[in-house]
Design a protein around this motif. Sequence first.
Motif, PDB file in Angstrom:
ATOM      1  N   GLU A   9      -1.243  16.767 -11.248  1.00  0.00           N
ATOM      2  CA  GLU A   9      -2.536  17.429 -11.244  1.00  0.00           C
ATOM      3  C   GLU A   9      -3.600  16.522 -11.859  1.00  0.00           C
ATOM      4  N   ILE A  10      -4.705  16.385 -11.151  1.00  0.00           N
ATOM      5  CA  ILE A  10      -5.851  15.650 -11.685  1.00  0.00           C
ATOM      6  C   ILE A  10      -6.551  16.547 -12.706  1.00  0.00           C
ATOM      7  N   VAL A  11      -6.663  16.047 -13.920  1.00  0.00           N
ATOM      8  CA  VAL A  11      -7.345  16.822 -14.962  1.00  0.00           C
ATOM      9  C   VAL A  11      -8.711  16.242 -15.294  1.00  0.00           C
ATOM     10  N   ASN A  12      -8.973  15.019 -14.853  1.00  0.00           N
ATOM     11  CA  ASN A  12     -10.269  14.413 -15.128  1.00  0.00           C
ATOM     12  C   ASN A  12     -10.554  13.342 -14.087  1.00  0.00           C
ATOM     13  N   VAL A  13     -11.680  13.464 -13.400  1.00  0.00           N
ATOM     14  CA  VAL A  13     -12.141  12.428 -12.480  1.00  0.00           C
ATOM     15  C   VAL A  13     -12.991  11.466 -13.299  1.00  0.00           C
ATOM     16  N   VAL A  14     -12.416  10.325 -13.648  1.00  0.00           N
ATOM     17  CA  VAL A  14     -13.111   9.384 -14.538  1.00  0.00           C
ATOM     18  C   VAL A  14     -14.335   8.810 -13.831  1.00  0.00           C
ATOM     19  N   LYS A  15     -14.123   8.241 -12.652  1.00  0.00           N
ATOM     20  CA  LYS A  15     -15.252   7.710 -11.890  1.00  0.00           C
ATOM     21  C   LYS A  15     -14.843   7.559 -10.432  1.00  0.00           C
ATOM     22  N   CYS A  16     -15.817   7.618  -9.569  1.00  0.00           N
ATOM     23  CA  CYS A  16     -15.609   7.418  -8.134  1.00  0.00           C
ATOM     24  C   CYS A  16     -16.810   6.676  -7.578  1.00  0.00           C
ATOM     25  N   GLU A  17     -16.562   5.782  -6.649  1.00  0.00           N
ATOM     26  CA  GLU A  17     -17.644   5.056  -5.995  1.00  0.00           C
ATOM     27  C   GLU A  17     -17.413   5.043  -4.491  1.00  0.00           C
ATOM     28  N   GLU A  18     -18.497   5.259  -3.761  1.00  0.00           N
ATOM     29  CA  GLU A  18     -18.435   5.230  -2.304  1.00  0.00           C
ATOM     30  C   GLU A  18     -18.195   3.808  -1.824  1.00  0.00           C
ATOM     31  N   LEU A  19     -17.352   3.657  -0.803  1.00  0.00           N
ATOM     32  CA  LEU A  19     -17.051   2.346  -0.241  1.00  0.00           C
ATOM     33  C   LEU A  19     -17.936   2.095   0.966  1.00  0.00           C
ATOM     34  N   THR A  20     -18.360   0.863   1.097  1.00  0.00           N
ATOM     35  CA  THR A  20     -19.175   0.466   2.251  1.00  0.00           C
ATOM     36  C   THR A  20     -18.390  -0.381   3.239  1.00  0.00           C
ATOM     37  N   ALA A  21     -17.142  -0.685   2.886  1.00  0.00           N
ATOM     38  CA  ALA A  21     -16.273  -1.456   3.782  1.00  0.00           C
ATOM     39  C   ALA A  21     -14.839  -1.128   3.435  1.00  0.00           C
ATOM     40  N   LEU A  22     -13.962  -1.449   4.357  1.00  0.00           N
ATOM     41  CA  LEU A  22     -12.547  -1.222   4.125  1.00  0.00           C
ATOM     42  C   LEU A  22     -12.039  -2.183   3.048  1.00  0.00           C
ATOM     43  N   ILE A  67       0.858  -1.185   0.000  1.00  0.00           N
ATOM     44  CA  ILE A  67       0.000   0.000   0.000  1.00  0.00           C
ATOM     45  C   ILE A  67       0.895   1.236   0.000  1.00  0.00           C
ATOM     46  N   MET A  68       0.809   2.028  -1.048  1.00  0.00           N
ATOM     47  CA  MET A  68       1.654   3.195  -1.201  1.00  0.00           C
ATOM     48  C   MET A  68       0.806   4.468  -1.117  1.00  0.00           C
ATOM     49  N   PRO A  69       1.220   5.429  -0.299  1.00  0.00           N
ATOM     50  CA  PRO A  69       0.497   6.715  -0.290  1.00  0.00           C
ATOM     51  C   PRO A  69       0.759   7.469  -1.584  1.00  0.00           C
ATOM     52  N   ILE A  70      -0.191   8.242  -2.006  1.00  0.00           N
ATOM     53  CA  ILE A  70      -0.072   8.986  -3.249  1.00  0.00           C
ATOM     54  C   ILE A  70      -0.779  10.320  -3.074  1.00  0.00           C
ATOM     55  N   ARG A  71      -0.261  11.326  -3.717  1.00  0.00           N
ATOM     56  CA  ARG A  71      -0.816  12.679  -3.583  1.00  0.00           C
ATOM     57  C   ARG A  71      -1.060  13.281  -4.963  1.00  0.00           C
ATOM     58  N   PHE A  72      -2.170  13.981  -5.069  1.00  0.00           N
ATOM     59  CA  PHE A  72      -2.501  14.733  -6.276  1.00  0.00           C
ATOM     60  C   PHE A  72      -2.913  16.141  -5.873  1.00  0.00           C
ATOM     61  N   ASP A  73      -2.807  17.048  -6.825  1.00  0.00           N
ATOM     62  CA  ASP A  73      -3.382  18.378  -6.687  1.00  0.00           C
ATOM     63  C   ASP A  73      -4.436  18.559  -7.768  1.00  0.00           C
ATOM     64  N   ILE A  74      -5.401  19.392  -7.487  1.00  0.00           N
ATOM     65  CA  ILE A  74      -6.424  19.736  -8.481  1.00  0.00           C
ATOM     66  C   ILE A  74      -6.351  21.236  -8.691  1.00  0.00           C
ATOM     67  N   ASP A  75      -5.955  21.625  -9.867  1.00  0.00           N
ATOM     68  CA  ASP A  75      -5.812  23.030 -10.194  1.00  0.00           C
ATOM     69  C   ASP A  75      -6.283  23.248 -11.623  1.00  0.00           C
ATOM     70  N   ALA A  76      -6.631  24.480 -11.946  1.00  0.00           N
ATOM     71  CA  ALA A  76      -7.037  24.787 -13.315  1.00  0.00           C
ATOM     72  C   ALA A  76      -5.851  24.584 -14.253  1.00  0.00           C
ATOM     73  N   ASN A  77      -6.083  23.885 -15.361  1.00  0.00           N
ATOM     74  CA  ASN A  77      -5.025  23.581 -16.321  1.00  0.00           C
ATOM     75  C   ASN A  77      -5.575  23.809 -17.722  1.00  0.00           C
ATOM     76  N   PHE A  78      -5.150  24.904 -18.353  1.00  0.00           N
ATOM     77  CA  PHE A  78      -5.746  25.259 -19.647  1.00  0.00           C
ATOM     78  C   PHE A  78      -5.288  24.335 -20.765  1.00  0.00           C
ATOM     79  N   TYR A  79      -4.226  23.544 -20.530  1.00  0.00           N
ATOM     80  CA  TYR A  79      -3.809  22.584 -21.556  1.00  0.00           C
ATOM     81  C   TYR A  79      -4.883  21.515 -21.785  1.00  0.00           C
ATOM     82  N   PHE A  80      -5.685  21.259 -20.767  1.00  0.00           N
ATOM     83  CA  PHE A  80      -6.740  20.255 -20.879  1.00  0.00           C
ATOM     84  C   PHE A  80      -8.095  20.951 -20.867  1.00  0.00           C
TER      85      PHE A  80
END
Length: 283
Positions: free
Chosen positions: A262-275, A195-208
């Motif tokens: 930088e996150i340029v597109n949130v493809v999909k997300c689903e809520e978790l009901t368990a760990l 399990i590796m921690p990972i970090r993203f930023d979300i900022d305006a990006n005119f290239y996308f």
Amino acid sequence: MMMNDLERALALEEARRQALRDAEPAAFDLQGRAKREEGRPESQKSFAVRLFTLARQAATAMRAVCHYGWKALDPLVHGLARTALWLAPRLLRLGLAFLHWLTFRKDETGRYCLAPWRGLANGIKLMILATAMPLLLGALYYYGTWETYRDIYVPNAGVFINQSFVRPSEPGQVIAPRDEIFTVLGKQVEPDGTIMPIRFDIDANFYFWFYHDANRPDLAAAKIDSQSPYGMKCTFEATGIYTRLPRYIRFWAVKWLDTRAEIVNVVKCEELTALPKAFPEEK
């Protein structure tokens, strides 16, 4: 008679000075007290003398370190000086040749003559290149590092804003203009189960510009804001090399080169009901 008075005055002055030299050193004369207690054992010396001795030894050691350290820089300074002396005339000749190429042209006889219009046109070209080159390099960087991150687990407190109002506390200033940068702290499960921690930023990006999330980072962050205590599992399209660099290299890369992932597109997300199964269960 006058000579005898002068000799007597000199003798009295010398006697006074000798008496001062033979007198007990004053409390503030630490050097004299240290010399007087020089032959005593360390335990019998006064605290002021011991402290003065330590300070004098430390000063001597510091002077020695500074002296040898200063001398050790000589080869580096000499190397830099020789390099500068070798480069300076060559760079000057290169600059003059480039300036000559920009502002001179050959006439019908093959001789070079000053051409102001050619110089003006070449100067405009250089300004266009100076303006366009960062944009082209930015496009190369962002599109070259564009990839999809799958199955990123984001806890329900893993999304927060780390930069908001431009002038939040200046009196009389309007605080409505905002420069919002959101941070996403998640975890990624490697193929070997690590399990590796990972970090993203979300900022305006005119290239996308073709992605709505790249134009509205606040709404993209809202998609990842989980209502479940177990967080969300998401798939992102992100760009940048922030997550691939070692920590200290990453710090300076972000500081000077702005290489955040930088996150340029949130493809999909689903809520978790368990760990997720890969995570160790809490006891």
